[in-house]
Structures are given as C-alpha cells and as structure tokens.
Design an enzyme around this catalytic site. Sequence first.
Site, PDB file in Angstrom:
ATOM      1  N   TYR A 108      -1.838  -1.005  10.937  1.00 36.40           N
ATOM      2  CA  TYR A 108      -2.093  -1.575   9.609  1.00 36.40           C
ATOM      3  C   TYR A 108      -0.912  -1.277   8.685  1.00 36.40           C
ATOM      4  O   TYR A 108      -0.380  -2.170   8.015  1.00 36.40           O
ATOM      5  CB  TYR A 108      -3.381  -0.995   9.021  1.00 36.40           C
ATOM      6  CG  TYR A 108      -3.510  -1.223   7.534  1.00 36.40           C
ATOM      7  CD1 TYR A 108      -3.758  -2.494   7.022  1.00 36.40           C
ATOM      8  CD2 TYR A 108      -3.355  -0.165   6.630  1.00 36.40           C
ATOM      9  CE1 TYR A 108      -3.850  -2.699   5.651  1.00 36.40           C
ATOM     10  CE2 TYR A 108      -3.447  -0.367   5.260  1.00 36.40           C
ATOM     11  CZ  TYR A 108      -3.695  -1.636   4.776  1.00 36.40           C
ATOM     12  OH  TYR A 108      -3.765  -1.841   3.417  1.00 36.40           O
ATOM     13  N   SER A 119       0.833  -1.200   0.000  1.00 35.81           N
ATOM     14  CA  SER A 119       0.000   0.000   0.000  1.00 35.81           C
ATOM     15  C   SER A 119       0.864   1.245   0.000  1.00 35.81           C
ATOM     16  O   SER A 119       1.981   1.246   0.538  1.00 35.81           O
ATOM     17  CB  SER A 119      -0.852  -0.014   1.282  1.00 35.81           C
ATOM     18  OG  SER A 119      -1.422   1.244   1.515  1.00 35.81           O
ATOM     19  N   LYS A 139       2.219  -3.737   6.648  1.00 32.67           N
ATOM     20  CA  LYS A 139       2.667  -3.722   5.244  1.00 32.67           C
ATOM     21  C   LYS A 139       4.180  -3.511   5.176  1.00 32.67           C
ATOM     22  O   LYS A 139       4.874  -4.174   4.400  1.00 32.67           O
ATOM     23  CB  LYS A 139       1.936  -2.631   4.456  1.00 32.67           C
ATOM     24  CG  LYS A 139       0.433  -2.850   4.305  1.00 32.67           C
ATOM     25  CD  LYS A 139       0.107  -4.105   3.529  1.00 32.67           C
ATOM     26  CE  LYS A 139      -1.388  -4.305   3.350  1.00 32.67           C
ATOM     27  NZ  LYS A 139      -1.737  -5.635   2.838  1.00 32.67           N
TER      28      LYS A 139
HETATM   29  P1  NAD Z   1     -11.091  -7.016   1.465  1.00 29.83           P
HETATM   30  O1  NAD Z   1     -11.279  -7.020   2.950  1.00 29.83           O
HETATM   31  O2  NAD Z   1     -12.271  -6.761   0.610  1.00 29.83           O
HETATM   32  O3  NAD Z   1     -10.414  -8.399   1.009  1.00 29.83           O
HETATM   33  C1  NAD Z   1      -9.531  -9.121   1.826  1.00 29.83           C
HETATM   34  C2  NAD Z   1     -10.029 -10.560   1.910  1.00 29.83           C
HETATM   35  O4  NAD Z   1      -9.122 -11.326   2.721  1.00 29.83           O
HETATM   36  C3  NAD Z   1     -11.416 -10.660   2.555  1.00 29.83           C
HETATM   37  O5  NAD Z   1     -12.286 -11.361   1.675  1.00 29.83           O
HETATM   38  C4  NAD Z   1     -11.171 -11.453   3.841  1.00 29.83           C
HETATM   39  O6  NAD Z   1     -12.249 -12.281   4.170  1.00 29.83           O
HETATM   40  C5  NAD Z   1      -9.899 -12.210   3.521  1.00 29.83           C
HETATM   41  N1  NAD Z   1      -9.050 -12.581   4.673  1.00 29.83           N
HETATM   42  C6  NAD Z   1      -8.591 -11.770   5.646  1.00 29.83           C
HETATM   43  N2  NAD Z   1      -7.829 -12.459   6.517  1.00 29.83           N
HETATM   44  C7  NAD Z   1      -7.802 -13.752   6.061  1.00 29.83           C
HETATM   45  C8  NAD Z   1      -7.176 -14.953   6.520  1.00 29.83           C
HETATM   46  N3  NAD Z   1      -6.445 -14.986   7.638  1.00 29.83           N
HETATM   47  N4  NAD Z   1      -7.357 -16.087   5.807  1.00 29.83           N
HETATM   48  C9  NAD Z   1      -8.114 -16.093   4.677  1.00 29.83           C
HETATM   49  N5  NAD Z   1      -8.727 -14.977   4.204  1.00 29.83           N
HETATM   50  C10 NAD Z   1      -8.569 -13.833   4.888  1.00 29.83           C
HETATM   51  O7  NAD Z   1      -9.916  -5.952   1.161  1.00 29.83           O
HETATM   52  P2  NAD Z   1      -9.444  -5.332  -0.230  1.00 29.83           P
HETATM   53  O8  NAD Z   1      -9.815  -3.898  -0.250  1.00 29.83           O
HETATM   54  O9  NAD Z   1      -9.821  -6.200  -1.359  1.00 29.83           O
HETATM   55  O10 NAD Z   1      -7.866  -5.377  -0.013  1.00 29.83           O
HETATM   56  C11 NAD Z   1      -7.087  -6.472  -0.469  1.00 29.83           C
HETATM   57  C12 NAD Z   1      -5.626  -6.248  -0.085  1.00 29.83           C
HETATM   58  O11 NAD Z   1      -5.176  -4.999  -0.636  1.00 29.83           O
HETATM   59  C13 NAD Z   1      -5.395  -6.141   1.425  1.00 29.83           C
HETATM   60  O12 NAD Z   1      -4.174  -6.782   1.739  1.00 29.83           O
HETATM   61  C14 NAD Z   1      -5.281  -4.653   1.655  1.00 29.83           C
HETATM   62  O13 NAD Z   1      -4.508  -4.353   2.790  1.00 29.83           O
HETATM   63  C15 NAD Z   1      -4.606  -4.191   0.382  1.00 29.83           C
HETATM   64  N6  NAD Z   1      -4.855  -2.776   0.077  1.00 29.83           N
HETATM   65  C16 NAD Z   1      -6.148  -2.311  -0.020  1.00 29.83           C
HETATM   66  C17 NAD Z   1      -6.381  -0.970  -0.260  1.00 29.83           C
HETATM   67  C18 NAD Z   1      -7.796  -0.439  -0.344  1.00 29.83           C
HETATM   68  O14 NAD Z   1      -7.980   0.781  -0.276  1.00 29.83           O
HETATM   69  N7  NAD Z   1      -8.818  -1.266  -0.523  1.00 29.83           N
HETATM   70  C19 NAD Z   1      -5.294  -0.064  -0.418  1.00 29.83           C
HETATM   71  C20 NAD Z   1      -4.004  -0.575  -0.335  1.00 29.83           C
HETATM   72  C21 NAD Z   1      -3.785  -1.942  -0.097  1.00 29.83           C
HETATM   73  N1  UFG Z   2     -12.575  11.620   3.296  1.00 23.37           N
HETATM   74  C1  UFG Z   2     -13.602  12.478   3.647  1.00 23.37           C
HETATM   75  N2  UFG Z   2     -14.753  11.936   4.160  1.00 23.37           N
HETATM   76  C2  UFG Z   2     -14.908  10.599   4.346  1.00 23.37           C
HETATM   77  C3  UFG Z   2     -13.850   9.730   3.982  1.00 23.37           C
HETATM   78  C4  UFG Z   2     -12.698  10.273   3.469  1.00 23.37           C
HETATM   79  O1  UFG Z   2     -13.485  13.692   3.504  1.00 23.37           O
HETATM   80  O2  UFG Z   2     -15.962  10.176   4.832  1.00 23.37           O
HETATM   81  C5  UFG Z   2     -11.342  12.189   2.707  1.00 23.37           C
HETATM   82  C6  UFG Z   2     -10.078  11.902   3.518  1.00 23.37           C
HETATM   83  O3  UFG Z   2      -9.886  12.886   4.507  1.00 23.37           O
HETATM   84  C7  UFG Z   2      -9.003  11.894   2.429  1.00 23.37           C
HETATM   85  C8  UFG Z   2      -9.747  11.358   1.209  1.00 23.37           C
HETATM   86  O4  UFG Z   2     -11.131  11.555   1.460  1.00 23.37           O
HETATM   87  O5  UFG Z   2      -8.608  13.210   2.137  1.00 23.37           O
HETATM   88  C9  UFG Z   2      -9.504   9.865   0.966  1.00 23.37           C
HETATM   89  O6  UFG Z   2      -9.769   9.147   2.165  1.00 23.37           O
HETATM   90  P1  UFG Z   2      -9.923   7.544   2.171  1.00 23.37           P
HETATM   91  O7  UFG Z   2     -10.277   7.151   3.569  1.00 23.37           O
HETATM   92  O8  UFG Z   2     -10.845   7.125   1.079  1.00 23.37           O
HETATM   93  O9  UFG Z   2      -8.475   7.050   1.770  1.00 23.37           O
HETATM   94  P2  UFG Z   2      -7.057   7.247   2.490  1.00 23.37           P
HETATM   95  O10 UFG Z   2      -6.143   7.831   1.477  1.00 23.37           O
HETATM   96  O11 UFG Z   2      -7.182   7.938   3.779  1.00 23.37           O
HETATM   97  O12 UFG Z   2      -6.661   5.738   2.843  1.00 23.37           O
HETATM   98  C10 UFG Z   2      -6.540   4.734   1.826  1.00 23.37           C
HETATM   99  C11 UFG Z   2      -6.794   3.347   2.422  1.00 23.37           C
HETATM  100  C12 UFG Z   2      -5.726   2.998   3.405  1.00 23.37           C
HETATM  101  C13 UFG Z   2      -4.384   3.151   2.784  1.00 23.37           C
HETATM  102  C14 UFG Z   2      -4.209   4.529   2.186  1.00 23.37           C
HETATM  103  C15 UFG Z   2      -2.927   4.640   1.423  1.00 23.37           C
HETATM  104  O13 UFG Z   2      -8.040   3.310   3.076  1.00 23.37           O
HETATM  105  O14 UFG Z   2      -5.880   1.641   3.768  1.00 23.37           O
HETATM  106  O15 UFG Z   2      -5.280   4.783   1.256  1.00 23.37           O
HETATM  107  O16 UFG Z   2      -2.893   3.652   0.441  1.00 23.37           O
HETATM  108  F1  UFG Z   2      -3.444   2.965   3.749  1.00 23.37           F
END
Ligand code: NAD
Ligand code: UFG
Length: 339
Positions: free
Chosen positions: A148, A124, A152
Amino acid sequence: MRVLITGGAGYIGSHTVLHVLGAGHDVEVVDDLRNSTASIMPRLEDLSGRSIPLHVLDLCDRDATDRLITEGNFDAVIHFAGLKAVGESVAQPLDYYDNNLNSTISLLRAMGRHGVRHLVFSSSATVYGDTALPPFQEKLPTSATNPYGWTKVMIEQILRDVAVADPSWRIALLRYFNPVGAHESGQIGEDPQGTPNNLMPYLAQVAVGRRERLAVYGNDYPTVDGTGMRDYIHVMDLAAGHVAALQALGRLEESVHTWNLGTGKPTSVLQMVAAFSRAVGRDLPYEVVARRPGDIAESYADPHLANVELNWRARRSVDEMCADTWRWQSLNPDGYPDA
Ligand code: NAD
Ligand code: UFG
C-alpha cells in the site's frame, strides 16, 4: 470551479465533498462503491442543500473514465479513490498495485487529453517509511514498508514525472497523518467493513458494544506511556486542507507541491482511550497485547509548510475528534443502511 471528487463516497472524500461545496464550488463524485455505499449521497445532499451527481464506475476502465472527463467539463480533480488497508496489501499486493496505479494512470490520461490539469492527490505519511525520526518534513526521502505504501510512493513519482513532461500541470501531493472524527452532524463518518484495522473506529465499536475490548498493540515503545504515538487529525480539518490546496494550485508557480496535513502533536494510544472514554462518559475496556508487526513507535508531522503556504491549520482538538466520532457511531451503530 467544477470539481470531480474520485472516491467521494468514501470516508475522507465524503467529508471533503461538503467542504468543497461549502466553499462555493460545484461537485460531482465518481466511485465504484467497492468500499462505500450510495446511501451516503442523500445524506450529503441533505447536509449541503445541493444536488451531487454520483457516477458509479471503476476508474481503471479507461473508456468510461475518458467519457466522464470529456462530458464533465471539470476544472480540477481531487483523487481519493484507491485501496487503503495495509495488512490486506501485504496479502494481496497485485490488487493494490493494479487498482491504485491503474486507476490513477487512467485518470491522468483522460485529464491530460481533455485539458484538465489541476489535481489534488491523497498521499500518506506512510511514504516517510520507518527510517527517519519525527517530526517528518516534506523534504525527507520517501520509502515504504508495505505494498500500500509503495503505491503512494510510486504515484507521487508518476505525478512528478507527468509534471516534468508538461509543466502546465498543477499538482498537490497531500500527505495525511491519521484522519479520524466525523462531520459534526453525526450523519456521515467512518464505516469500515469487517473488523476495523485502525484505532479510532475500533474504539468506537467497543464503545457502542460491537466489540468487547480494545487490544493495545504494545506498551514497551520509547514514548510517554509506552504505547504508540500518532498525529491524529480531524477529518473536517483535513477536508479544509483540500480546499486550501485546490485554491493554492491556481496561484502557485511550481507544478508540484507536497504538503503534510497533520497537527504536529502526537497522542498515545492510552491518551486516546482516555479521551474517547471522556466522550462516552465511561471507561472503555482494553488489554495490552504484543506489538503489531510493522508499527513504528511515533509518527507526527511538521505541518509548517501547509500552515504557511496554504494558510491552513488543523484546529480541532483530540476531544472534538472523539466527541464527533462518538456522535456518528452512536447515531449509526451499524454504519450506513445498506453498507
Ligand atoms: P475509503 O475506502 O473510505 O474511500 C476510498 C473510495 O474509493 C471508496 O469509496 C472506494 O469505493 C473508492 N474506490 C476504490 N477504488 C476505486 C476505483 N478503482 N474506481 C472508483 N472508485 C474506487 O478510504 P478513505 O479513508 O476515505 O481514503 C481516501 C484516500 O486517502 C485513499 O487514497 C487513502 O489511501 C488515502 N489515505 C487514507 C488514510 C486513512 O487513514 N483513512 C491515511 C492516509 C491516506
Ligand atoms: N492500535 C492499537 N490497537 C488497534 C489499532 C491500532 O493499539 O486495534 C495502535 C497502533 O499500534 C498504533 C496506533 O494505534 O500505535 C494507530 O494505529 P492505526 O492503525 O489507527 O494507524 P497507523 O498509524 O498504523 O496507520 C495509519 C493508516 C495507514 C497509513 C498510516 C500513515 O491506517 O493507512 O496511518 O499515514 F499508512
């Protein structure tokens, strides 16, 4: 290739399942469904026209994970499984360290034991911490501001160490910026449980009438309109980046590669509200409130390395991200059936 996708029932994993199948590979999914539902699987099978085995197990269970890898005969693994909510990780740090680190170690042990050494890992942009200024380049030092994020940073280090001990590993560390949007069919998308933490799913729930108005966290940042700016990337572009990384691992010399997956173009909160309002066809209500603790003003990628080394580029616009999110949310106002 035979590809195992961990966390493949989740948001990014499910979209990647479709892309990997579309590129002609076989896919199996492992997920314990703690943050997803099995009801996504028939939708993925309908959309792809393929059968997709789902193994419901916790990757922290070393014996079950070992059996899965022994029996699966996989060529590569894409590892999405993990917990991902920043605020929850501050309140429950041990759950985050326990699940994210132990599931990865269990997976790596099983892979190493059975000669599966190609891995694509979901990292991330959070690993850039809050010290450097964007655009973020992969060579910057890593840090974090919450548990979190530290998971990573730590997993990236574990993976580098594993590759030093055995250079036959091929590992891609993919640093996602802000994944949003949904598959163009509107059949799969992001379905957060409880109140959404992130901007896009919150806006989508305002649009569909599940929430009254968006709270905009601060309008006094040094940005174009005072609101926070992020590098939003369409989840289908992100999914394509995983296929590009998977294919690159087979031809690259070095064991570990780190690639940013972003567009390189930041969008403010108010610009996103305007774009989503265009997609819905009416103005969405919002109010400006105090800054959210821990937020940074601006985050966006330098995606040059992935553009060149993976021959990959994020193509979809912010308007497409909003249109696709809206199609998913309006067709599925309450998300997946039994979620
Ligand atoms: P998500 O929660 O939708 O998907 C993750 C999946 O992993 C879920 O279906 C959950 O049930 C499964 N899981 C969790 N722990 C487990 C375990 N111990 N064994 C088996 N399954 C397990 O999340 P997502 O948004 O699809 O994110 C996927 C990956 O990308 C994550 O590693 C997350 O940290 C990373 N990531 C997400 C974002 C974002 O904004 N969504 C940003 C950066 C990185
Ligand atoms: N924001 C609002 N109102 C809300 C939610 C978000 O104003 O209800 C604003 C935040 O302050 C920020 C922007 O929208 O300026 C984006 O916020 P998000 O929560 O959508 O995303 P972030 O960038 O804060 O975080 C995301 C993921 C994290 C990850 C990070 C960097 O949720 O897991 O990107 O990859 F760590």
